[in-house]
Design a protein around this motif. Structure first.
Motif, PDB file in Angstrom:
ATOM      1  N   ALA A  79       0.858  -1.326   0.178  1.00  0.00           N
ATOM      2  CA  ALA A  79      -0.027  -0.026  -0.024  1.00  0.00           C
ATOM      3  C   ALA A  79       0.862   1.277   0.111  1.00  0.00           C
ATOM      4  O   ALA A  79       0.557   2.134  -0.756  1.00  0.00           O
ATOM      5  CB  ALA A  79      -0.794  -0.150   1.325  1.00  0.00           C
ATOM      6  N   ALA A  80       1.879   1.332   0.675  1.00  0.00           N
ATOM      7  CA  ALA A  80       2.927   2.418   0.864  1.00  0.00           C
ATOM      8  C   ALA A  80       3.457   2.748  -0.402  1.00  0.00           C
ATOM      9  O   ALA A  80       3.521   3.896  -0.973  1.00  0.00           O
ATOM     10  CB  ALA A  80       3.935   2.123   1.901  1.00  0.00           C
ATOM     11  N   ALA A 113      -1.112  15.912   1.443  1.00  0.00           N
ATOM     12  CA  ALA A 113      -0.901  15.666   2.891  1.00  0.00           C
ATOM     13  C   ALA A 113      -1.859  14.386   3.329  1.00  0.00           C
ATOM     14  O   ALA A 113      -1.081  13.610   4.000  1.00  0.00           O
ATOM     15  CB  ALA A 113      -1.484  16.659   3.776  1.00  0.00           C
ATOM     16  N   GLU A 114      -2.788  14.204   2.880  1.00  0.00           N
ATOM     17  CA  GLU A 114      -3.702  13.128   2.996  1.00  0.00           C
ATOM     18  C   GLU A 114      -2.865  11.806   2.902  1.00  0.00           C
ATOM     19  O   GLU A 114      -2.964  10.775   3.385  1.00  0.00           O
ATOM     20  CB  GLU A 114      -4.934  13.017   2.614  1.00  0.00           C
ATOM     21  CG  GLU A 114      -5.834  14.216   3.076  1.00  0.00           C
ATOM     22  CD  GLU A 114      -6.045  13.884   4.692  1.00  0.00           C
ATOM     23  OE1 GLU A 114      -6.370  12.775   5.170  1.00  0.00           O
ATOM     24  OE2 GLU A 114      -6.236  14.778   5.461  1.00  0.00           O
ATOM     25  N   LYS A 134       0.611   7.062   4.201  1.00  0.00           N
ATOM     26  CA  LYS A 134       2.124   6.357   4.157  1.00  0.00           C
ATOM     27  C   LYS A 134       2.722   6.259   5.511  1.00  0.00           C
ATOM     28  O   LYS A 134       3.316   5.119   5.706  1.00  0.00           O
ATOM     29  CB  LYS A 134       2.959   7.077   3.258  1.00  0.00           C
ATOM     30  CG  LYS A 134       2.768   6.786   1.679  1.00  0.00           C
ATOM     31  CD  LYS A 134       3.762   7.766   0.803  1.00  0.00           C
ATOM     32  CE  LYS A 134       5.237   7.384   0.853  1.00  0.00           C
ATOM     33  NZ  LYS A 134       6.009   8.201   0.254  1.00  0.00           N
ATOM     34  N   LEU A 135       2.617   7.104   6.054  1.00  0.00           N
ATOM     35  CA  LEU A 135       3.178   7.393   7.578  1.00  0.00           C
ATOM     36  C   LEU A 135       2.373   6.077   8.470  1.00  0.00           C
ATOM     37  O   LEU A 135       3.038   5.260   8.960  1.00  0.00           O
ATOM     38  CB  LEU A 135       2.801   8.662   8.241  1.00  0.00           C
ATOM     39  CG  LEU A 135       3.123   8.739   9.762  1.00  0.00           C
ATOM     40  CD1 LEU A 135       4.566   8.642   9.809  1.00  0.00           C
ATOM     41  CD2 LEU A 135       2.994  10.386   9.936  1.00  0.00           C
ATOM     42  N   SER A 136       1.096   6.184   8.311  1.00  0.00           N
ATOM     43  CA  SER A 136       0.411   5.010   8.919  1.00  0.00           C
ATOM     44  C   SER A 136       0.901   3.739   8.644  1.00  0.00           C
ATOM     45  O   SER A 136       0.937   2.753   9.454  1.00  0.00           O
ATOM     46  CB  SER A 136      -1.032   5.101   8.588  1.00  0.00           C
ATOM     47  OG  SER A 136      -1.770   4.051   9.158  1.00  0.00           O
ATOM     48  N   CYS A 137       1.167   3.329   7.369  1.00  0.00           N
ATOM     49  CA  CYS A 137       1.544   2.231   6.899  1.00  0.00           C
ATOM     50  C   CYS A 137       2.862   1.880   7.403  1.00  0.00           C
ATOM     51  O   CYS A 137       3.089   0.538   7.960  1.00  0.00           O
ATOM     52  CB  CYS A 137       1.623   2.041   5.275  1.00  0.00           C
ATOM     53  SG  CYS A 137       0.196   2.101   4.326  1.00  0.00           S
ATOM     54  N   GLU A 161       9.306   8.185  10.263  1.00  0.00           N
ATOM     55  CA  GLU A 161       9.950   9.499  10.496  1.00  0.00           C
ATOM     56  C   GLU A 161      10.078  10.573   9.291  1.00  0.00           C
ATOM     57  O   GLU A 161       9.892  11.958   9.368  1.00  0.00           O
ATOM     58  CB  GLU A 161      11.097   9.413  11.335  1.00  0.00           C
ATOM     59  CG  GLU A 161      11.723  10.647  12.018  1.00  0.00           C
ATOM     60  CD  GLU A 161      12.483  10.417  13.271  1.00  0.00           C
ATOM     61  OE1 GLU A 161      12.443  11.285  14.146  1.00  0.00           O
ATOM     62  OE2 GLU A 161      12.847   9.172  13.647  1.00  0.00           O
ATOM     63  N   ILE A 162      10.713  10.125   8.361  1.00  0.00           N
ATOM     64  CA  ILE A 162      11.087  10.791   7.085  1.00  0.00           C
ATOM     65  C   ILE A 162       9.518  11.326   6.564  1.00  0.00           C
ATOM     66  O   ILE A 162       9.362  12.475   6.307  1.00  0.00           O
ATOM     67  CB  ILE A 162      11.346   9.844   5.845  1.00  0.00           C
ATOM     68  CG1 ILE A 162      12.811   9.502   6.664  1.00  0.00           C
ATOM     69  CG2 ILE A 162      11.393  10.540   4.612  1.00  0.00           C
ATOM     70  CD1 ILE A 162      13.579   8.307   5.440  1.00  0.00           C
ATOM     71  N   GLU A 163       8.556  10.183   6.592  1.00  0.00           N
ATOM     72  CA  GLU A 163       7.249  11.151   6.089  1.00  0.00           C
ATOM     73  C   GLU A 163       6.665  11.949   6.998  1.00  0.00           C
ATOM     74  O   GLU A 163       5.883  13.109   6.538  1.00  0.00           O
ATOM     75  CB  GLU A 163       6.175   9.825   6.010  1.00  0.00           C
ATOM     76  CG  GLU A 163       6.482   8.685   5.017  1.00  0.00           C
ATOM     77  CD  GLU A 163       6.686   9.287   3.665  1.00  0.00           C
ATOM     78  OE1 GLU A 163       6.015  10.054   3.333  1.00  0.00           O
ATOM     79  OE2 GLU A 163       7.518   8.660   2.836  1.00  0.00           O
ATOM     80  N   LEU A 164       6.904  11.678   8.027  1.00  0.00           N
ATOM     81  CA  LEU A 164       6.533  12.696   9.238  1.00  0.00           C
ATOM     82  C   LEU A 164       7.037  14.128   9.019  1.00  0.00           C
ATOM     83  O   LEU A 164       6.489  15.081   9.049  1.00  0.00           O
ATOM     84  CB  LEU A 164       6.795  12.501  10.761  1.00  0.00           C
ATOM     85  CG  LEU A 164       6.186  13.396  11.826  1.00  0.00           C
ATOM     86  CD1 LEU A 164       4.806  13.263  11.997  1.00  0.00           C
ATOM     87  CD2 LEU A 164       6.857  12.769  13.107  1.00  0.00           C
TER      88      LEU A 164
END
Length: 288
Positions: free
Chosen positions: A86-87, A104-105, A110-113, A124-127
């Motif tokens: 999914a990511a 952003a959504e 991606k961050l959740s994945c 952390e990169i996605e954050l």
């Protein structure tokens, strides 16, 4: 013999129609396939929808529907808990979004994945990739994901501040509950697997008692103590004491070494179990 001009026009018209009709029919079929994929998604047949969207992408040479398919496939994979794949599709979908809010959504997804697959470095990169101009609800989500990330990577002071910031400043009861949970988590951090192992070396079962596993503590103590007792009593009543010793040592070594090694594993598992409980309680507090 040359074809008369009116006939030339008719021939060209027929040729154009013959070349255009297949393309029109194929475009119609592709749209029908895309619509069918959407229907499967609405029916929550996520596997079927994802496969149908992939078919659309494969045949969509003009990229009429491809851009819409990437996010839809990612959402299907997320729903079926295929977070790693999914990511990848969210990454493709990110570049198709036109506004910062939509981008952003996708980053949140991606961050959740990455959090769900314990891939904290990429999380952390996605954050840090999230834009500054977030809506209020998106800012709250960013704080929530930061709290989860920092708790998961043992940065508890940062996590504590972020969890507290997620609750209403007037809700003193919730704030106190969070502080108590982090105090409890600090005590959990003191549980040391090496200490448990050392204690069980000194006295079999003591390391398990230290870790809070009474049952395995008694088992280790009784097994090891029973072997020693059997060996001593048998040696006293036997002329072949050396043979008794040779027989006893492998069994003693097996349960003694196994006991103190297991004590370290039990302590580590107890830490994870207790910390997971604290984490779930924190989520309960901030979700109210």
């Amino acid at each position: 013999m040359p074809v008369p001009k009116p006939h030339q026009f008719i021939v060209r018209l027929l040729a154009t129609v013959c070349l255009t009709i297949p393309n029109l029919l194929w475009a119609q079929n592709l749209k029908e396939t895309f619509d069918f994929a959407n229907q499967l998604y609405e029916k929550r047949d996520f596997d079927g929808a994802a496969n149908t969207y992939r078919r659309v992408i494969f045949f969509d040479k003009k990229e009429e529907f491809r851009k819409q398919c990437y996010k839809n496939i990612a959402d299907c994979l997320y729903a079926t808990q295929n977070f790693e794949e999914a990511a990848d599709y969210y990454e493709l979908a990110f570049y198709q979004q036109k506004t910062d809010s939509l981008k952003a959504e996708i980053l949140f997804r991606k961050l959740s994945c990455f959090l769900l697959t314990n891939n904290f470095q990429y999380a952390e990169i996605e954050l840090f990739s999230l834009p500054e101009n977030l809506s209020e609800s998106q800012k709250r989500r960013k704080t929530f994901y930061a709290a989860v990330l920092h708790f998961s990577t043992d940065r508890y002071e940062e996590a504590k501040k972020e969890f507290i910031s997620l609750i209403d400043s007037t809700d003193l009861e919730a704030k106190q509950k969070i502080l108590e949970l982090f105090a409890k988590n600090e005590k959990i951090s003191r549980l040391n697997p090496k200490t448990a192992q050392t204690l069980s070396m000194i006295l079999p079962g003591l390391g398990q008692f230290y870790a809070g596993d009474v049952k395995n503590g008694f088992n280790s103590f009784l097994l090891t103590g029973g072997i020693i007792t059997w060996g001593v009593l048998t040696a006293i009543n036997s002329a072949a004491r050396f043979d008794v010793f040779i027989t006893m040592v492998p069994w003693f070594q097996r349960y003694y070494m196994g006991g103190y090694n297991k004590a370290a594993i039990i302590a580590e598992n107890q830490k994870k179990k207790r910390r997971a409980k604290v984490y779930n309680q924190l989520l309960d507090v901030v979700s109210k």
